[in-house]
Enzyme design. Structure first.
Site, PDB file in Angstrom:
ATOM      1  N   LYS A  79      77.709  70.201  45.658  1.00 12.05           N
ATOM      2  CA  LYS A  79      76.790  69.126  45.266  1.00 12.05           C
ATOM      3  C   LYS A  79      77.500  67.785  45.416  1.00 12.05           C
ATOM      4  O   LYS A  79      78.664  67.657  45.014  1.00 12.05           O
ATOM      5  CB  LYS A  79      76.337  69.345  43.821  1.00 12.05           C
ATOM      6  CG  LYS A  79      75.293  68.338  43.337  1.00 12.05           C
ATOM      7  CD  LYS A  79      74.854  68.644  41.896  1.00 12.05           C
ATOM      8  CE  LYS A  79      73.784  67.696  41.393  1.00 12.05           C
ATOM      9  NZ  LYS A  79      73.381  67.968  39.998  1.00 12.05           N
ATOM     10  N   SER A 154      68.444  68.615  39.281  1.00 12.97           N
ATOM     11  CA  SER A 154      68.893  67.729  40.324  1.00 12.97           C
ATOM     12  C   SER A 154      69.729  68.413  41.406  1.00 12.97           C
ATOM     13  O   SER A 154      69.925  67.831  42.476  1.00 12.97           O
ATOM     14  CB  SER A 154      69.710  66.589  39.707  1.00 12.97           C
ATOM     15  OG  SER A 154      70.892  67.084  39.113  1.00 12.97           O
ATOM     16  N   SER A 178      69.914  71.107  35.402  1.00 10.78           N
ATOM     17  CA  SER A 178      70.017  70.854  36.847  1.00 10.78           C
ATOM     18  C   SER A 178      70.608  71.971  37.690  1.00 10.78           C
ATOM     19  O   SER A 178      70.525  71.905  38.906  1.00 10.78           O
ATOM     20  CB  SER A 178      70.823  69.590  37.097  1.00 10.78           C
ATOM     21  OG  SER A 178      69.973  68.492  37.001  1.00 10.78           O
TER      22      SER A 178
HETATM   23  N1  GLN Z   1      66.128  66.791  34.843  1.00 12.14           N
HETATM   24  C1  GLN Z   1      67.025  66.329  33.829  1.00 12.14           C
HETATM   25  C2  GLN Z   1      67.232  64.837  33.950  1.00 12.14           C
HETATM   26  O1  GLN Z   1      66.658  64.254  34.824  1.00 12.14           O
HETATM   27  C3  GLN Z   1      68.325  67.071  33.910  1.00 12.14           C
HETATM   28  C4  GLN Z   1      69.189  66.602  35.007  1.00 12.14           C
HETATM   29  C5  GLN Z   1      70.510  67.284  35.047  1.00 12.14           C
HETATM   30  O2  GLN Z   1      70.718  68.334  34.452  1.00 12.14           O
HETATM   31  N2  GLN Z   1      71.440  66.640  35.716  1.00 12.14           N
HETATM   32  O3  GLN Z   1      67.958  64.250  33.203  1.00 12.14           O
END
Ligand code: GLN
Length: 486
Positions: A79, A154, A178
């Site tokens: 990532k 994400s 995420s």
């Molecule tokens: N979807 C969540 C956010 O936008 C979690 C994102 C993540 O775990 N990095 O904060």
């Protein structure tokens, strides 16, 4: 073997160790597959062909001289929030478009020492803020099971690449879901370790009290293999726990009868799609057939988790992201009048809409006069959520429920409604707030053949039991549909 990309990490590793295939052949097969498939899936931000082949040659040397381990020659995607020395790390943001880290993240150092091969950097929501990978400044990623749908986020690139077989496994990061949510939407296994289990050194910070790095893989054994490689204490990360990696792969087998599986009523409430509920309920039946004892548990503060997270995560983000000022890192606006104007223009032009929204929410929540009402309150509720889990784990070893309320939604469906987007993490966020480990393992498909994930959660540092239950479940679950051919 006709197509090396069809092998799991464990299978690849075995053939490499027996020298039936070479690391170079494996890397070449994946690089070819990326060329063929990634223009449709768009999981990668950068592919490093030369680096991958050089690393593969080095892996072959080690395999030839008996210095190889289980990950030697394994082609992995990373990532783009994790620093690899000399390789651009964009975080999905214009702000870091030209940032080339001068050092390796600890997980990268560990993987290099293990002899892994890096294929490239995977797409993500900008600064890991989002649930669909639509917030990437570069391009969205498409779900390999249905290209009109989001892969989750994400770590959408990390999940899509594993499902599309453009890497054998990947690393993602999980602040509020995420890793687990995209794993669920792409039909792969994804694990968020206990907070502190994996070093965050070299992970670009989003919300430091929540962020964890973890693996996304084709199956549970592969997940355990990567966990063994990346866990461990790191003096460079002050939040790293004094715990060494455990032999997770050797504790996968063995019966799970007698293990108590807690089912939280709050995770089967309104908003959960019927088809997801059905698949998860079938998974619970499978666990029962395996000899697990199902018990009801309560997580009564679940309903406050999203609101709590959307104070704490943006507050920490607003502080972490203050470093992107056009002076120390990355992007700087072209034209400006004075220093203040330079800051303003740099940050207005360098960040996307969602990142700016979070910075504003976070700055507001931390501002004097509001701190007590928001940040302090949220921290108190966070403690209650943590206590919910501790109480539940007095009654059970593992908690089971859905990962996400629905299967993968259509591209654009929630893009203009942040609240709807935020609600897709309703079952994953509490796990980050508590700091306990969680895992997503595929448990079925809906009527459109879209994967559904089962979430398993355990007590602090009990990744061993989590992986064991998931492994046994995976074998009893029966086969999932063949990997998609996008
Ligand atoms: N979807 C969540 C956010 O936008 C979690 C994102 C993540 O775990 N990095 O904060």
């Amino acid at each position: 073997m006709d197509d090396l990309t069809k092998l799991s990490l464990a299978e690849t590793s075995e053939l490499l160790a027996r020298r039936e295939i070479s690391a170079r052949e494996v890397a070449a097969a994946y690089l070819d597959r990326i060329e063929a498939v990634d223009p449709k899936v768009k999981a990668y931000i950068n592919v490093n062909r030369d680096l991958a082949l050089t690393m593969a040659d080095e892996a072959d040397r080690r395999l030839g001289s008996g210095q190889a381990g289980p990950l030697t020659g394994a082609p992995i995607g990373i990532k783009d929030v994790i620093c690899i020395q000399g390789v651009p790390t964009t975080c999905g943001s214009r702000m870091l478009e030209n940032f080339v880290p001068p050092y390796d993240a600890t997980v990268i150092k560990k993987l290099k020492e293990a002899g892994a091969v890096f294929l490239g950097k995977l797409n993500m929501d900008e600064f890991a803020m989002g649930s669909s990978t639509e917030n990437s400044a570069f391009h969205p990623t498409f779900n390999p099971w249905d290209l009109s749908r989001i892969p989750g986020g994400s770590s959408g690139g990390s999940a899509a690449a594993v499902a599309a077989r453009t890497c054998v496994a990947s690393l993602g990061s999980d602040t509020g879901g995420s890793i687990r949510q995209p794993a669920s939407h792409c039909g792969v296994v994804g694990m968020k370790p206990t907070y502190g289990r994996v070093s965050r050194f070299g992970l670009v910070a989003f919300a430091s009290s929540l962020d964890q790095i973890g693996p996304l893989t084709r199956d549970v054994r592969d997940c355990a293999m990567l966990m063994e490689a990346i866990c461990g204490h790191d003096p460079s990360d002050s939040t790293s726990a004094p715990r060494e990696a455990e032999p997770f792969t050797s504790s996968l087998e063995g019966p799970v009868n007698g293990i108590k599986v807690g089912v939280p009523r709050e995770y089967f409430a309104d908003g959960l799609s019927q088809e997801v509920a059905q698949a998860v309920n079938r998974a619970l039946d499978t666990l029962r057939e395996l000899g697990c004892e199902l018990v009801e548990v309560e997580l009564p503060h679940t309903k406050y988790a999203v609101a709590t997270y959307y104070i704490i995560a943006p507050a920490e983000a607003s502080s972490n992201l203050s470093r992107y000022d056009g002076v120390k890192y990355g992007f700087r606006a072209g034209e400006y009048e004075d220093l203040m104007d330079m800051y303003k223009k740099t940050r207005s032009q360098g960040f996307g809409a969602e990142v700016k929204r979070r910075i504003m929410i976070g700055t507001y929540a931390l501002s004097s006069g509001f701190y007590d009402a928001y940040y302090r309150k949220a921290s108190q509720v966070r403690t209650l959520i943590k206590q919910d889990f501790l109480r539940a784990f007095e009654k059970c070893d593992v908690i089971a429920g859905p990962v996400a309320p629905t299967t993968a939604f259509k591209i654009g469906e929630k893009a203009s409604d942040p609240l709807q987007m935020y609600l897709s993490d309703i079952f994953t966020i509490p796990v980050n707030l508590a700091g306990v480990p969680g895992l997503s393992v595929p448990c079925g498909v809906d009527k459109d053949n879209l994967p559904v994930g089962l979430q398993l959660v355990s007590n602090y540092f009990r990744e061993d039991i989590l992986l064991k239950v998931a492994y046994n479940f995976e074998r009893a679950r029966g086969p999932m549909p063949d990997w998609p051919e996008p």
